[in-house]
Every structure is written in structure tokens, then in C-alpha cells.
Design a protein around this motif. Structure first.
Motif, PDB file in Angstrom:
ATOM      1  N   THR A 237       0.904  -1.039   0.068  1.00 11.18           N
ATOM      2  CA  THR A 237      -0.126  -0.054  -0.029  1.00 11.18           C
ATOM      3  C   THR A 237       0.876   1.307   0.207  1.00 11.18           C
ATOM      4  O   THR A 237       2.250   1.217   0.247  1.00 11.18           O
ATOM      5  N   LEU A 238       0.271   2.386  -0.321  1.00  6.98           N
ATOM      6  CA  LEU A 238       0.947   3.746  -0.100  1.00  6.98           C
ATOM      7  C   LEU A 238       1.577   3.805   1.100  1.00  6.98           C
ATOM      8  O   LEU A 238       2.765   4.353   1.278  1.00  6.98           O
ATOM      9  N   LYS A 239       0.928   3.482   2.011  1.00  4.68           N
ATOM     10  CA  LYS A 239       1.462   3.840   3.419  1.00  4.68           C
ATOM     11  C   LYS A 239       2.643   2.936   3.667  1.00  4.68           C
ATOM     12  O   LYS A 239       3.645   3.340   4.539  1.00  4.68           O
ATOM     13  N   GLU A 240       2.443   1.686   3.521  1.00  6.74           N
ATOM     14  CA  GLU A 240       3.682   0.698   3.771  1.00  6.74           C
ATOM     15  C   GLU A 240       5.053   1.145   2.633  1.00  6.74           C
ATOM     16  O   GLU A 240       6.146   1.092   3.350  1.00  6.74           O
ATOM     17  N   LEU A 241       4.538   1.790   1.553  1.00  5.74           N
ATOM     18  CA  LEU A 241       5.806   2.095   0.663  1.00  5.74           C
ATOM     19  C   LEU A 241       6.441   3.437   1.355  1.00  5.74           C
ATOM     20  O   LEU A 241       7.818   3.416   1.516  1.00  5.74           O
ATOM     21  N   GLY A 242       5.460   4.329   1.898  1.00 10.25           N
ATOM     22  CA  GLY A 242       5.946   5.529   2.594  1.00 10.25           C
ATOM     23  C   GLY A 242       7.138   5.134   3.851  1.00 10.25           C
ATOM     24  O   GLY A 242       7.775   5.871   3.861  1.00 10.25           O
ATOM     25  N   MET A 243       6.544   3.956   4.606  1.00 12.88           N
ATOM     26  CA  MET A 243       7.474   3.744   5.723  1.00 12.88           C
ATOM     27  C   MET A 243       8.789   2.983   5.245  1.00 12.88           C
ATOM     28  O   MET A 243       9.762   3.017   6.112  1.00 12.88           O
ATOM     29  N   MET A 244       8.811   2.597   4.128  1.00 15.73           N
ATOM     30  CA  MET A 244       9.908   1.758   3.640  1.00 15.73           C
ATOM     31  C   MET A 244      11.170   2.820   3.306  1.00 15.73           C
ATOM     32  O   MET A 244      12.323   2.655   3.032  1.00 15.73           O
ATOM     33  N   LEU A 245      10.665   3.985   2.990  1.00 13.75           N
ATOM     34  CA  LEU A 245      11.494   5.031   2.364  1.00 13.75           C
ATOM     35  C   LEU A 245      12.314   5.709   3.485  1.00 13.75           C
ATOM     36  O   LEU A 245      11.994   5.499   4.661  1.00 13.75           O
ATOM     37  N   ASN A 246      13.450   6.227   3.258  1.00  8.34           N
ATOM     38  CA  ASN A 246      14.447   6.666   4.116  1.00  8.34           C
ATOM     39  C   ASN A 246      14.836   8.049   3.734  1.00  8.34           C
ATOM     40  O   ASN A 246      15.615   8.178   2.704  1.00  8.34           O
ATOM     41  N   PRO A 247      14.350   9.368   4.143  1.00  6.77           N
ATOM     42  CA  PRO A 247      13.509   9.199   5.513  1.00  6.77           C
ATOM     43  C   PRO A 247      12.214   8.793   5.021  1.00  6.77           C
ATOM     44  O   PRO A 247      11.493   8.871   3.811  1.00  6.77           O
ATOM     45  N   GLN A 248      11.206   8.471   5.949  1.00  8.57           N
ATOM     46  CA  GLN A 248       9.761   7.859   5.853  1.00  8.57           C
ATOM     47  C   GLN A 248       8.961   8.908   5.099  1.00  8.57           C
ATOM     48  O   GLN A 248       9.197  10.353   5.681  1.00  8.57           O
TER      49      GLN A 248
END
Length: 276
Positions: A237-248
Motif C-alpha cells: 500500500t502507499l502507507k507501507e511504501l512510505g514507511m520503507m523510504l528513508n526518510p519516511q
């Protein structure tokens, strides 16, 4: 009401009158028999006949043949029904004699069949006095007073004091409403899932096109990072992708980057078409 619905008054050869009630419903016959006995102290019998070749089944006949007792019943039924108790009894009687309710599992429909428009309008007025919106429709040679809305049919059963039938109908209505609510939620969730899956498929196609043509090296770090993550996790999901980014990054930020990738892919397609 029972006399109006399924009763007849017959003038005999000697000028006297007799009355009889004829019905295919055994319960209506028993009710007529009981009312005659308790209200007028008239002892009669229920005659059972076989139906005609057009109407299979049994026909029940309750007769009052004594002219004096017939006149007594006819005078008694002329009593005013302007009071609420009389109105309730009148509705009950007309429903017993010529009314029906459809199977609530299939739909909501309450109706009483009247022989002429005057009786139909009279009954409609009585029902409306209890704040139930009854309507009239002509069906062949009869006039049908009907109620369609489920809650209003519940009110009709309450008016007639049919408490067992009322509870049965309410239980069915509650179960149907629960099923409908669950189905709506399931359909909504399914639609959202399909929408999400279709969006993810388009995003992957756009990113693969960018990768084949200009490569991720031509993208900014933020776009390149989200492009690689989407290819690696197509079901995220978009939320899950965002949490994988660095920074989130939040959902709106991820959505913004994916839209930017889609715009780049659209430009590449347009340029390809122009070259062709």
C-alpha cells in the motif's frame, strides 16, 4: 368487515333474508363462527364443500338461515366504527377476509382486495387515520388497497394487533438489513481493492517503461527510490511504501511521487508516438 369481504345477504322467496360467509380460509371460517356465537349467541355450523374445477381445495360456508337472527346480525353490524376500537376491528376483519402479505424474504407488500372503489376508499381512509400511507390500484375488476414499505407494514400489523406476525417480520427485516449492510461493505472493500490493484499495475508499467528508456539514473533520488520500491513490492500500500523510504514519507507524499512517475511515462509514450 368479514361480511363485506366474504359475506352475502340473500333474499329468499318468502321475502325474508339469510346471510352466509364463504371462504377458502379455514381460520376465517372459524373466526366467523366464533363471532356469531359469542357476539350474537347464534349457534350455527361450518359446512365444508369441495371447490370447483377452477378452484381446487375446500370451501368453508357459515350460514345464518333464521330470518330473525339474520336481521339481528345485520342491525348489529351497522354500529358505528368511528371509535378507534371499531376501526381496528374493521381493518382486522377486512384483512382476514380478503388480505395478504407477501413473503418478506422476497419483498414487502401488504394488500386488501375490495370489490368496488367506494369500499376501497373507505378502507384507505381508515388505514391512513393510523398514519400509514395506503394506496389504491385497480387490478382486473377489483380495487386493491396496498402498502409497500416494510416499516409501514410493521405498523399495519401493530394496528391489527398481530403481534406474533409483527415480531416475525421485524426479525426478518433486521436480518435482511444486516445482510445488506455486510454486502455493501464487502462490495465497497472489493471495489477499493480492485482500484488499488489496478493503480499498482499501472504504476509498475509506467516504472518499467522509464527503466527501459531513460533509466532510473535520470530521475531524482526521491523518484528513483520510490520506483525501485514499487517494482520490488507491487502489492504494498502507499502507507507501507512510505514507511520503507528513508526518510519516511506519508501517503500523500508517496502518491505525489508516483503521479510524477506516471507523468514522465506519459511524456515518453507521446514522444515515441511523435517519432513514429
Amino acid at each position: 368487515a368479514l361480511l363485506c369481504g366474504c359475506g352475502r345477504v340473500e333474499k329468499m322467496s318468502d321475502g325474508n333474508r339469510k346471510l352466509w360467509i364463504q371462504t377458502e380460509n379455514e381460520a376465517v371460517a372459524r373466526k366467523s363462527f366464533t363471532l356469531l356465537r359469542k357476539t350474537f349467541n347464534i349457534e350455527t355450523a361450518i359446512v365444508i364443500r369441495e371447490g370447483s374445477h377452477l378452484k381446487r381445495g375446500k370451501v368453508y360456508l357459515v350460514e345464518v338461515t333464521d330470518p330473525a337472527r339474520t336481521e339481528e346480525v345485520l342491525q348489529g353490524t351497522k354500529l358505528s366504527v368511528d371509535n378507534e376500537t371499531g376501526l381496528l376491528a374493521f381493518i382486522r376483519g377486512t384483512f382476514l377476509s380478503s388480505g395478504s402479505i407477501s413473503d418478506p424474504e422476497k419483498g414487502y407488500h401488504f394488500e386488501i382486495v375490495c370489490p368496488d372503489s367506494r369500499k376501497a376508499e373507505q378502507l384507505q381512509g381508515i388505514i391512513r387515520s393510523f398514519h400509514v400511507e395506503a394506496k389504491i390500484v385497480v387490478r382486473k375488476k377489483s380495487y386493491v388497497v396496498y402498502v409497500k414499505e416494510g416499516a409501514q407494514i410493521v405498523d399495519m400489523l401493530a394496528v391489527m394487533e398481530a403481534n406474533v406476525a409483527l415480531m416475525d417480520l421485524e426479525n426478518i427485516r433486521i436480518l435482511k438489513e444486516m445482510r445488506n449492510t455486510v454486502n455493501r461493505k464487502v462490495n465497497c472493500e472489493a471495489a477499493n481493492i480492485n482500484k488499488t490493484v489496478n493503480a499498482a499495475v499501472r504504476q509498475v508499467e509506467d516504472i518499467q517503461l522509464i527503466s527501459r528508456t531513460i533509466g532510473f539514473e535520470s530521475l531524482s533520488d526521491g523518484l528513483a527510490q520510490i520506483a525501485r520500491l514499487r517494482l520490488q513490492y507491487p502489492d504494498a500500500t502507499l502507507k507501507e511504501l512510505g514507511m520503507m523510504l528513508n526518510p519516511q514519507v506519508g501517503k500523500s507524499g508517496v502518491n505525489h511521487r508516483l503521479r510524477k512517475l506516471s507523468e514522465i511515462a506519459d511524456e515518453l509514450r507521446e514522444n515515441k508516438e511523435e517519432l513514429l
